[in-house]
Design an enzyme around this catalytic site. Structure first.
Site, PDB file in Angstrom:
ATOM      1  N   LYS A  78       8.843  26.209 -18.409  1.00 21.59           N
ATOM      2  CA  LYS A  78      10.224  26.482 -18.819  1.00 21.59           C
ATOM      3  C   LYS A  78      10.436  27.997 -18.833  1.00 21.59           C
ATOM      4  CE  LYS A  78      13.588  25.352 -22.469  1.00 21.59           C
ATOM      5  NZ  LYS A  78      13.845  24.669 -23.750  1.00 21.59           N
ATOM      6  N   SER A 155      17.838  21.385 -23.899  1.00 25.17           N
ATOM      7  CA  SER A 155      17.897  22.491 -22.987  1.00 25.17           C
ATOM      8  C   SER A 155      16.815  22.487 -21.920  1.00 25.17           C
ATOM      9  CB  SER A 155      17.779  23.802 -23.785  1.00 25.17           C
ATOM     10  OG  SER A 155      16.512  23.914 -24.385  1.00 25.17           O
ATOM     11  N   SER A 179      15.426  19.657 -27.690  1.00 26.78           N
ATOM     12  CA  SER A 179      15.378  20.064 -26.282  1.00 26.78           C
ATOM     13  C   SER A 179      14.187  19.597 -25.466  1.00 26.78           C
ATOM     14  CB  SER A 179      15.459  21.577 -26.173  1.00 26.78           C
ATOM     15  OG  SER A 179      16.794  21.980 -26.291  1.00 26.78           O
TER      16      SER A 179
HETATM   17  N1  GLN Z   1      21.055  20.761 -28.233  1.00 25.40           N
HETATM   18  C1  GLN Z   1      20.587  21.538 -29.328  1.00 25.40           C
HETATM   19  C2  GLN Z   1      21.294  22.862 -29.361  1.00 25.40           C
HETATM   20  O1  GLN Z   1      22.133  23.061 -28.552  1.00 25.40           O
HETATM   21  C3  GLN Z   1      19.096  21.711 -29.265  1.00 25.40           C
HETATM   22  C4  GLN Z   1      18.653  22.786 -28.352  1.00 25.40           C
HETATM   23  C5  GLN Z   1      17.166  22.998 -28.385  1.00 25.40           C
HETATM   24  O2  GLN Z   1      16.419  22.202 -28.934  1.00 25.40           O
HETATM   25  N2  GLN Z   1      16.726  24.105 -27.830  1.00 25.40           N
HETATM   26  O3  GLN Z   1      21.054  23.666 -30.180  1.00 25.40           O
END
Ligand code: GLN
Length: 484
Positions: A78, A155, A179
C-alpha cells in the site's frame, strides 16, 4: 503462467521449496498479469525489474537451502508504507514526488523474510475514504465489476483489487476505521487488522495515530497468518508497539472450535439491514455451529455512537498529523510571496477535498470552546465502546458480524459522493473495532444476487488473533467461496 499467479502464498512456498517453480518464474508471471490488467488502476508505482533482480537472489537461496520464510514471494505494498528509494505518495498530490530515505518497519520485516515488492498500491488519499475514489491517481476498479465499473472499497482498494485480480501474491494494507476489512469484503479476499500495537507504525504515513494499524490482505486465511507472522513485532521506533509475545498464527489454522462461544450483537442488525447480508450472517453462524461452536446473543449498546465518535477523533488526529505538509520540508511546494502564502497555496493545491474536509473538522473540534463539547465527549464514548466489548467478551470468545452494510457500488455513485455522510455510514460495522483497538478479520462469505462478493467480520479480544484465525478457517471452509 496464469496458474502461478493463482497460487496462494502457502501454495507458492511449497512449490518453491520443492523447486517445482522458481521465484523468477513467479515474478515473470505476475509481470505479465500486471501488464494485462492496468485497467484496474491497482498500482501507482511499479518496480518489477527490481523484483526480478531480487528473484534471482531468491532462486540462489533456494538452491543453497538458505531460503527465509517468505523467500521470493511477490507482494504489493500500500502506498502508505514508506519504502526506501521507492516513491511513496499516500496517493496525495502533496507527496507525489516523495522518495523516502528509509523503510517502514513492517515492509522491512517482510524484506528480511525474503519477500519481493512488485510496486506500490493505490489507496484513498492519506487513507481517508471508503471507496478509493479520493486517490490523486483516480479510483481503483473492482475486478468483480460487470457492465458498470464498481469501487474496490477503501482505503486499501489497490491492495484488495490487486490480490483479487492476482496481480500480487498478497499485499500490505492499513486500517484506521475499516480500510483493510471493507475493501477485502468488496473484492472477495481476506484481510486482518491485528490488535492495535501488534504491527509497528514506524514509517507508515500517519492518518489517525491512535487508530492506525497495519495488516495483510491475502487470498485466504492461511496466507493472512503467514503474512502477519512476518509483519508483526515489537519495534522500539514505535512507542505504541506491543512487547507481547507473537504466537505462530499459522499454528491455529485447522484447530477445532468445539465449545467456542461466538457472539452475535443485536445492535448490528437494524431493521433496515440488507436482507441478503442478514441471511449470509445467519448462514455464517450456522456454519460455525455445525463445527461445534455455540452462538450467543450479545449486546454492544453504544454502537450507535461509534461513527460520530470516530468522525470526531480521526479528523482531530488528522488536523495534527497533516500539519507537517507545509511545502517547506518535503513534498509539493507552491511558492508564495511570503511564508503564509507558501503554506496556503501548497496546502490548497496539494490536498484533495476529503482531506481538507477532515482537516477543517479536526481543527474545529480541537479549538477552544469546542474541545470539551466534541473531542472530550468523543473520547468518553470511545471508552464506553471499549467497555461494551469487554462486557461482551465475558460471554463469548469471538464476535461475528457482517463487514459492510452494502455491496460494492458504482464508481461515481452520486448518493455517496454528494453527501459524505452516506459514505461514512458504510463504516458502521468496522469503526468500533478501531476505537477499541481490537483485532478483526474480513473474509468472503458468498455472492449477492448481483454476483458481487460480500464479507463477514470476526472480532477478537485484544491480542487474541489466534481465536480469529481458528474460527475464520472453519468459516472459510464452510463458505467455500470461489475466488475470481
Ligand atoms: N472509511 C474510513 C474513513 O474514511 C476508514 C478509513 C481507514 O480505515 N483508513 O475514515
Amino acid at each position: 503462467m496464469s496458474d502461478l499467479t493463482s497460487l496462494t502464498v502457502a501454495g507458492a512456498l511449497s512449490k518453491l521449496k520443492t523447486r517445482e517453480i522458481s521465484p523468477v518464474d513467479l515474478v515473470q508471471a505476475y509481470a505479465k498479469k500486471l501488464e494485462e490488467n492496468k485497467k484496474y488502476n491497482a498500482f501507482v508505482t511499479l518496480v518489477v525489474d527490481d523484483a526480478l533482480a531480487k528473484a534471482k537472489d531468491a532462486e540462489q537461496k533456494y538452491l543453497n537451502n538458505t531460503n527465509r520464510r517468505l523467500e521470493g514471494i511477490p507482494l504489493g505494498v500500500k502506498d502508505l508504507f514508506c519504502t526506501k528509494g521507492i516513491r511513496t505518495t499516500a496517493c496525495s498530490h502533496i507527496l507525489d514526488n516523495f522518495v523516502p530515505p528509509y523503510e517502514s518497519t513492517v515492509t522491512q520485516n517482510l524484506l528480511d523474510d525474503g519477500a519481493l515488492f512488485l510496486g506500490k498500491l493505490n489507496m484513498d488519499e492519506f487513507a481517508m475514504g471508503g471507496s478509493n475514489e479520493t486517490s490523486y491517481f483516480g479510483p481503483v476498479v473492482n475486478p468483480w465489476s460487470k457492465d458498470v465499473p464498481l469501487v474496490a472499497g477503501g482505503s486499501s482498494g489497490g491492495s484488495a483489487a490487486a490480490v483479487a485480480a492476482e496481480l500480487c501474491a498478497a499485499a500490505t494494507a492499513s486500517d484506521t476505521g475499516g480500510s483493510i476489512r471493507e475493501p477485502s469484503a468488496f473484492c472477495g479476499v481476506t484481510g486482518i487488522k491485528p490488535t492495535y500495537g501488534r504491527c509497528s507504525r514506524y514509517g507508515i504515513i500517519a492518518f489517525a495515530s491512535s487508530l492506525d494499524q497495519a495488516g495483510p490482505i491475502c487470498k485466504d486465511v492461511t496466507d493472512c497468518a503467514l503474512l502477519l507472522n512476518s509483519m508483526a513485532g515489537y519495534d522500539p521506533k514505535d512507542s505504541t508497539s506491543s512487547k507481547r509475545d507473537i504466537p505462530d498464527f499459522s499454528s491455529f489454522i485447522g484447530q477445532d472450535i468445539k465449545g467456542l462461544k461466538v457472539g452475535v450483537p443485536l445492535e448490528y442488525r437494524p431493521d433496515g439491514l440488507n436482507p441478503e447480508i442478514a441471511s449470509y450472517w445467519d448462514s455464517a453462524a450456522q456454519i460455525l455451529k455445525d463445527c461445534g461452536a455455540e452462538i450467543v446473543n450479545i449486546s454492544l449498546p453504544h454502537t450507535k455512537y461509534a461513527l460520530p465518535a470516530y468522525y470526531v477523533i480521526a479528523p482531530a488526529e488528522v488536523s495534527s498529523n497533516l500539519a507537517r505538509y507545509d511545502g517547506v520540508r518535503y513534498g509539493l511546494r507552491i511558492e508564495g510571496n511570503n511564508l503564509d502564502n507558501l503554506y496556503i497555496s501548497t496546502r490548497s493545491e496539494g490536498f484533495g477535498t476529503e482531506v481538507k474536509r477532515r482537516i477543517l473538522i479536526g481543527t474545529y473540534v480541537l479549538s477552544a470552546g469546542y474541545y470539551d463539547a466534541y473531542y472530550l465527549k468523543a473520547q468518553k464514548v470511545r471508552r464506553l465502546i471499549k467497555n461494551d466489548f469487554d462486557n461482551a467478551f465475558q460471554k463469548c470468545d469471538v464476535i461475528l458480524t457482517p463487514t459492510s452494510p452494502v455491496e460494492p457500488f458504482a464508481i461515481g455513485d452520486t448518493k455517496m459522493l454528494e453527501n459524505p455522510i452516506n459514505m461514512y455510514l458504510n463504516d458502521i460495522f468496522t469503526v468500533s473495532v478501531n476505537l477499541a483497538g481490537l483485532p478483526a478479520m474480513s473474509l468472503p462469505i458468498g455472492l449477492s444476487h448481483n454476483g458481487l462478493p460480500l464479507g463477514m467480520q470476526l472480532i477478537g479480544r485484544a491480542f487474541d488473533e489466534a481465536t480469529i484465525f481458528k474460527t475464520a478457517y472453519h468459516l472459510e471452509r464452510g463458505a467455500n467461496f470461489v475466488r475470481m
